[in-house]
Design a protein around this motif. Structure first.
Motif, short mmCIF file in Angstrom:
data_model
loop_
_atom_site.label_atom_id
_atom_site.label_comp_id
_atom_site.label_asym_id
_atom_site.label_seq_id
_atom_site.Cartn_x
_atom_site.Cartn_y
_atom_site.Cartn_z
N PHE A 211 0.84 -1.21 0.00
CA PHE A 211 0.00 0.00 0.00
C PHE A 211 0.87 1.25 0.00
O PHE A 211 2.05 1.20 0.35
CB PHE A 211 -1.00 0.01 1.17
CG PHE A 211 -0.41 -0.06 2.55
CD1 PHE A 211 0.17 1.05 3.15
CD2 PHE A 211 -0.48 -1.24 3.28
CE1 PHE A 211 0.69 0.99 4.43
CE2 PHE A 211 0.03 -1.31 4.57
CZ PHE A 211 0.62 -0.19 5.14
N THR A 212 0.29 2.35 -0.43
CA THR A 212 1.02 3.62 -0.40
C THR A 212 0.83 4.23 0.98
O THR A 212 -0.29 4.34 1.46
CB THR A 212 0.47 4.58 -1.47
OG1 THR A 212 0.55 3.93 -2.73
CG2 THR A 212 1.26 5.86 -1.51
N LEU A 213 1.94 4.61 1.59
CA LEU A 213 1.88 5.14 2.96
C LEU A 213 2.26 6.61 2.95
O LEU A 213 3.30 7.00 2.44
CB LEU A 213 2.86 4.34 3.83
CG LEU A 213 3.10 4.81 5.25
CD1 LEU A 213 1.83 4.65 6.08
CD2 LEU A 213 4.23 4.02 5.89
N PHE A 214 1.36 7.42 3.49
CA PHE A 214 1.68 8.85 3.69
C PHE A 214 2.00 9.06 5.15
O PHE A 214 1.20 8.70 6.02
CB PHE A 214 0.47 9.73 3.36
CG PHE A 214 0.26 9.97 1.91
CD1 PHE A 214 0.94 10.99 1.26
CD2 PHE A 214 -0.64 9.21 1.18
CE1 PHE A 214 0.74 11.24 -0.09
CE2 PHE A 214 -0.85 9.45 -0.17
CZ PHE A 214 -0.17 10.47 -0.81
N LEU A 215 3.16 9.63 5.45
CA LEU A 215 3.49 10.00 6.82
C LEU A 215 3.49 11.51 6.90
O LEU A 215 4.16 12.17 6.10
CB LEU A 215 4.88 9.48 7.21
CG LEU A 215 5.12 7.98 7.15
CD1 LEU A 215 6.59 7.68 7.43
CD2 LEU A 215 4.25 7.25 8.15
N VAL A 216 2.74 12.07 7.84
CA VAL A 216 2.78 13.52 8.02
C VAL A 216 3.83 13.83 9.07
O VAL A 216 3.92 13.15 10.09
CB VAL A 216 1.40 14.03 8.49
CG1 VAL A 216 1.46 15.52 8.80
CG2 VAL A 216 0.36 13.76 7.43
N GLY A 217 4.67 14.82 8.81
CA GLY A 217 5.71 15.18 9.78
C GLY A 217 5.74 16.68 9.99
O GLY A 217 5.55 17.44 9.04
N HIS A 218 5.97 17.10 11.24
CA HIS A 218 6.06 18.54 11.48
C HIS A 218 7.46 19.04 11.20
O HIS A 218 8.41 18.30 11.26
CB HIS A 218 5.68 18.86 12.91
CG HIS A 218 4.24 18.64 13.16
ND1 HIS A 218 3.28 19.40 12.56
CD2 HIS A 218 3.60 17.69 13.85
CE1 HIS A 218 2.10 18.95 12.91
NE2 HIS A 218 2.26 17.90 13.69
N VAL A 219 7.55 20.31 10.95
CA VAL A 219 8.83 20.89 10.60
C VAL A 219 9.28 21.81 11.73
O VAL A 219 8.47 22.51 12.32
CB VAL A 219 8.67 21.65 9.26
CG1 VAL A 219 9.80 22.58 9.03
CG2 VAL A 219 8.56 20.66 8.14
N THR A 220 10.56 21.77 12.04
CA THR A 220 11.06 22.68 13.07
C THR A 220 11.24 24.07 12.49
O THR A 220 11.14 24.25 11.28
CB THR A 220 12.44 22.22 13.57
OG1 THR A 220 13.32 22.21 12.45
CG2 THR A 220 12.38 20.85 14.19
N LYS A 221 11.55 25.02 13.36
CA LYS A 221 11.71 26.40 12.89
C LYS A 221 12.81 26.51 11.84
O LYS A 221 12.75 27.30 10.94
CB LYS A 221 12.04 27.31 14.07
CG LYS A 221 10.80 27.85 14.74
CD LYS A 221 11.18 29.03 15.61
CE LYS A 221 10.92 28.76 17.06
NZ LYS A 221 11.88 28.23 17.91
N GLN A 222 13.82 25.66 11.98
CA GLN A 222 14.95 25.72 11.04
C GLN A 222 14.59 25.12 9.69
O GLN A 222 15.36 25.20 8.75
CB GLN A 222 16.17 24.98 11.59
CG GLN A 222 16.81 25.64 12.78
CD GLN A 222 16.07 25.31 14.06
OE1 GLN A 222 15.41 24.28 14.14
NE2 GLN A 222 16.16 26.18 15.04
N GLY A 223 13.45 24.45 9.62
CA GLY A 223 13.03 23.92 8.32
C GLY A 223 13.28 22.44 8.16
O GLY A 223 12.93 21.86 7.15
#
Ligand code: TYD
Ligand code: MG
Length: 457
Positions: A211-223
């Motif tokens: 299956f295709t897996l999407f992972l959402v990840g947050h980004v730090t201030k530095q990018g």
């Protein structure tokens, strides 16, 4: 083997491991990012390691038959393009971006579209951040509540893996990977070790089940995607969702793609009913432009495979400080300093007593050096307070000796400009290998910055 209760110290920014705590990470130079974590698990858990002895592997020649990848269309063309023309089964896509930029919205819209396809692929949306009700409220707002998406709120990877194991999933969305945890790893959710361990289990499952897996990840201030730079190496595709808070444009940018071109972008507009695809981004980015104003010009850029015209604005004003201010939004600040230095040294402009502000209109971020010439022209235009012709586009790279260099795909840039009604273009000299194109545009070629100032007399 490490002892069962051994500790290690892991940098939460870059994932480097140290035997002892220290204030600064030697690898990435960040302060106070090193945190104590338990060894064991370490992401590469022992869930499936039964064999102790290695098996002989088979080697094959480079040539041979390959399986043709059938890509699954998400129904959102901008997303498909950024993924390289649709979703590849068994691939893992990391979607990063600032909180509130619209990651959950985009993925909810995509999974609703996929789930509604005629052959009804099984789509699972697992939220660790929001309760079921919150996701339902969003689905209602987006008018997607009828789509047959399987929604769950969970953060326990063991439960998630067990559930997906029994399913026939085509697409799975994990929102976000920083909220997930694996109980055999002792660090807190969101730490490098947890994120790595959880991703590893999910990725292994995605490859096995296809299956295709999407992972959402947050980004730090530095990018960087919070904590795990390592995560970027584990996945097939890394997409960044970016945009300025105050603007409604959103850019989805591929920074890594094993199944397609990188530097491809998708353009969206955040509206009341969610994200809407933008068919003609150039027209949109130029929509609010006012002609005949000094300090403004239009840059004919390329993003991925697509030409994109954007307005570049500069403001030059006498400084009130000992050292003049330079502020840049949407472009590289060092690059601008370089252009200013070249203009001072080669054109004799006095910019050291002037504050210089540069802005890429519409909240877009451009990375191409091809914007050099447009930036220089905007700066000179503001300095001399003389507007450039409103129907002119500009592109070209500037070298340190003041020469203006050829850039890639000039014909594509000119074609787009002509399509949008621009009558003239200021460009580097035609390259000997350049393909001739038939566009109705008046092309002015310029080889050195010394001659730029003549445009304003
Ligand atoms: P969201 O998808 O929750 O962001 P992320 O998952 O990246 O943290 O986006 C939330 C923002 O989008 C919020 O500020 C409200 C706005 N929004 C709209 O403008 N229109 C909409 O239809 C939706 C659903 C959200
Ligand atoms: Mg979200």
């Amino acid at each position: 083997m490490a002892k069962k209760d051994a500790k290690q110290y892991v940098c939460q920014n870059c994932g480097s491991v140290y035997p002892k705590w220290q204030g600064k990470c030697d690898a990435c130079g960040e302060w106070n990012t090193i945190v104590e974590e338990q060894v064991g698990g370490e992401g590469f858990s022992n869930l499936n390691s039964r064999r102790s002895k290695g098996k002989i592997i088979d080697f094959v020649p480079l040539s041979g038959s390959q399986q043709k990848v059938e890509r699954l269309s998400t129904g959102i063309r901008e997303l498909d393009r950024v993924c390289g023309g649709g979703l590849v089964p068994g691939s893992v896509i990391l979607v990063g971006g600032d909180p509130g930029i619209g990651k959950s919205t985009l993925l909810l819209q995509a999974c609703a579209k996929i789930a509604s396809l005629p052959d009804r692929p099984e789509v699972y949306y697992i939220s660790g951040e929001e309760a079921i009700d919150q996701v339902r409220i969003r689905a209602k707002r987006l008018q997607l509540e009828q789509a047959p998406v399987n929604l769950a709120s969970s953060t326990d990877i063991r439960d998630i893996v067990a559930t997906l194991e029994k399913s026939n999933a085509a697409v799975v969305i994990i929102d976000s990977i920083q909220t997930m945890y694996l109980d055999e790893v002792e660090s807190t959710p969101g730490s490098v070790t947890q994120v790595r361990a959880c991703s590893y289990e999910l990725i292994k499952l995605a490859k096995r089940k296809g299956f295709t897996l999407f992972l959402v990840g947050h980004v730090t201030k530095q990018g960087a995607i919070a904590g795990p730079r390592v995560l970027e190496h584990m996945v097939d595709t890394v997409l960044y969702f970016e945009g300025e808070r105050g603007h409604h444009f959103r850019i989805l940018r591929a920074v890594k793609n094993r199944y397609g071109a990188t530097d491809e972008i998708g353009v969206f507009e955040m509206q009341d009913q969610g994200l809407v695809e933008v068919e003609n981004p150039s027209a949109l980015f130029l929509a609010e432009r006012q002609g005949n104003i000094s300090g403004s010009c239009v840059f004919a850029g390329i993003e991925g495979s697509r030409p994109l015209l954007v307005e570049i604005q500069a403001l030059v004003s006498p400084t009130g400080y000992a050292s003049p201010r330079r502020a840049v939004v949407g472009w590289d600040g060092n690059r601008m300093s370089m252009i200013l230095a070249v203009l001072e040294a080669r054109c004799g402009l006095n910019l050291s007593s002037q504050d210089v502000y540069l802005n890429i209109a519409g909240g877009l971020r451009i990375t191409e050096p091809a914007a050099d010439l447009a930036v220089a022209m905007a700066v000179i235009s503001s300095l001399t307070n003389k507007p450039l012709p409103a129907d002119m586009v500009i592109f070209g790279e500037i070298g340190l000796s003041g020469e203006i260099r050829a850039v890639s795909q000039p014909s594509l840039r000119l074609k787009e400009a002509s399509k949008l009604g621009f009558a003239s273009a200021l460009t580097p000299p035609t390259h000997s290998k350049e393909k001739k194109v038939n566009v109705e545009i008046n092309r002015f070629e310029i080889g050195n910055v010394q001659r730029l100032i003549n445009w304003f007399n």
